[in-house]
Design an enzyme around this catalytic site. Structure first.
Site, PDB file in Angstrom:
ATOM      1  N   PRO A   1       0.796  -1.199   0.000  1.00  0.00           N
ATOM      2  CA  PRO A   1       0.000   0.000   0.000  1.00  0.00           C
ATOM      3  C   PRO A   1       0.837   1.262   0.000  1.00  0.00           C
ATOM      4  O   PRO A   1       1.666   1.475   0.868  1.00  0.00           O
ATOM      5  CB  PRO A   1      -0.755  -0.120   1.308  1.00  0.00           C
ATOM      6  CG  PRO A   1      -0.440  -1.439   1.875  1.00  0.00           C
ATOM      7  CD  PRO A   1       0.662  -2.026   1.122  1.00  0.00           C
ATOM      8  N   GLU A   2       0.610   2.081  -0.972  1.00  0.00           N
ATOM      9  CA  GLU A   2       1.079   3.469  -0.925  1.00  0.00           C
ATOM     10  C   GLU A   2      -0.150   4.296  -0.546  1.00  0.00           C
ATOM     11  O   GLU A   2      -1.168   3.735  -0.147  1.00  0.00           O
ATOM     12  CB  GLU A   2       1.683   3.867  -2.279  1.00  0.00           C
ATOM     13  CG  GLU A   2       2.853   2.968  -2.670  1.00  0.00           C
ATOM     14  CD  GLU A   2       3.506   3.344  -3.991  1.00  0.00           C
ATOM     15  OE1 GLU A   2       3.536   4.537  -4.318  1.00  0.00           O
ATOM     16  OE2 GLU A   2       3.986   2.444  -4.683  1.00  0.00           O
TER      17      GLU A   2
END
Length: 271
Positions: free
Chosen positions: A2-3
């Site tokens: 996840p960014e």
DNA sequence: ACGAAGCCCTGCAAGC
DNA sequence: TGCTTGCAGGGCTTCG
């Protein structure tokens, strides 16, 4: 992992289901993450009502009147809402159960994630207090990037991924933003003009905004809290497209290791 | 202060 | 088939 868009997708996915609800219990199966899950999470969180689910950088904050749960998904983490009991799998490290509500389940195969309980102001926590501005807020713009870059010889891609400079931009969205801005990822940060940083800041905003609208990028294991994947992987211009034609000039996309991370770019469109 | 490198951990794919 | 190697969306620590 996840960014920012994936974390934001997770935040919006869980917020409506747990805000206003009381925590009925906490189950810790694997305390050893990037930092150990604190005993206080188990003793202090139950009985508290989650007032808000916020995001700062790639961290999620479950706020209660007595303290805050800080969650980070690391490289491989995800959160899922369970509306009925499901036996935990190998990497289901933490469950937060809500009274008359769902269970929030934290899964993280590589255990680079984080689950902390913090009393007082969570933004004073060591992990949060030195972070750069949010890329989708007004403080982040081309002038800001230009000023911070002065005297820096580090590659602009590493500069952009430095969470002290700006938060939320990881390996996928750094490559994508630099492509849109027409900047070569290895260019020394301090030698890039103000005008080009204006383009870069705009590109970062556009890429992140579009990715959030698509529910994030699913490369292998990311999914939203409802279990559904994101769709931004179909809109990627360079990331993971080594050898494929550039969407602008049709020349092959290249990949190269830069600062320990795989980097994708078009040598013709990015200078 | 900065910048480069190594490390944390598991799973998977590629190569022999 | 089975082993080894390298790589994966992050971030922290160490060293020069």
């Amino acid at each position: 992992m996840p960014e920012l868009p994936e974390v934001e997708t997770t935040r919006t996915g869980i917020a409506a289901h747990i805000v206003g609800r009381e925590v009925a219990g906490v189950v810790v199966r694997t305390p050893r993450l990037r930092l150990p899950i604190s005993e206080e999470l188990i003793t202090e969180l139950p009985g508290k009502i989650v007032n808000a689910v916020e995001r700062r950088a790639k961290y999620l904050l479950l706020r209660t009147v007595a303290g805050t749960v800080i969650l980070h998904l690391g490289m491989s983490g995800s959160l899922r809402l369970l509306t009925e009991p499901i036996p935990p799998g190998t990497h289901d490290h933490l469950d937060i159960l809500f009274r008359d509500g769902p269970t929030l389940r934290f899964n993280d195969p590589r255990r680079f994630g984080l689950a902390l309980w913090v009393r007082g102001n969570p933004f004073e926590h060591p992990s949060l207090c030195n972070l750069g501005p949010e890329p989708l807020e007004a403080e982040f713009d081309g002038d800001y990037l230009y000023h911070r870059s002065q005297g820096r010889i580090v590659a602009v891609k590493a500069f952009l991924m430095d969470q002290h400079i700006v938060v939320g931009v990881g390996n996928i969205y750094a490559s994508e933003s630099l492509f849109l801005a027409g900047i070569h990822p290895a260019h020394p940060a301090g030698t890039i003009s103000r005008a080009r940083y204006v383009r870069l800041a705009k590109a970062v905003r556009e890429v992140l905004t579009a990715a959030i609208a698509q529910g994030g990028t699913t490369l292998r294991d990311f999914h939203g809290s409802d279990g559904h994947p994101g769709y931004f992987q179909f809109a990627l211009h360079v990331y993971g497209r080594d050898g494929a034609p550039c969407s602008r000039c049709s020349r092959p996309i290249r990949s190269e290791r830069l600062g320990q991370r795989n980097t994708f770019y078009c040598a013709h469109c990015q200078r």
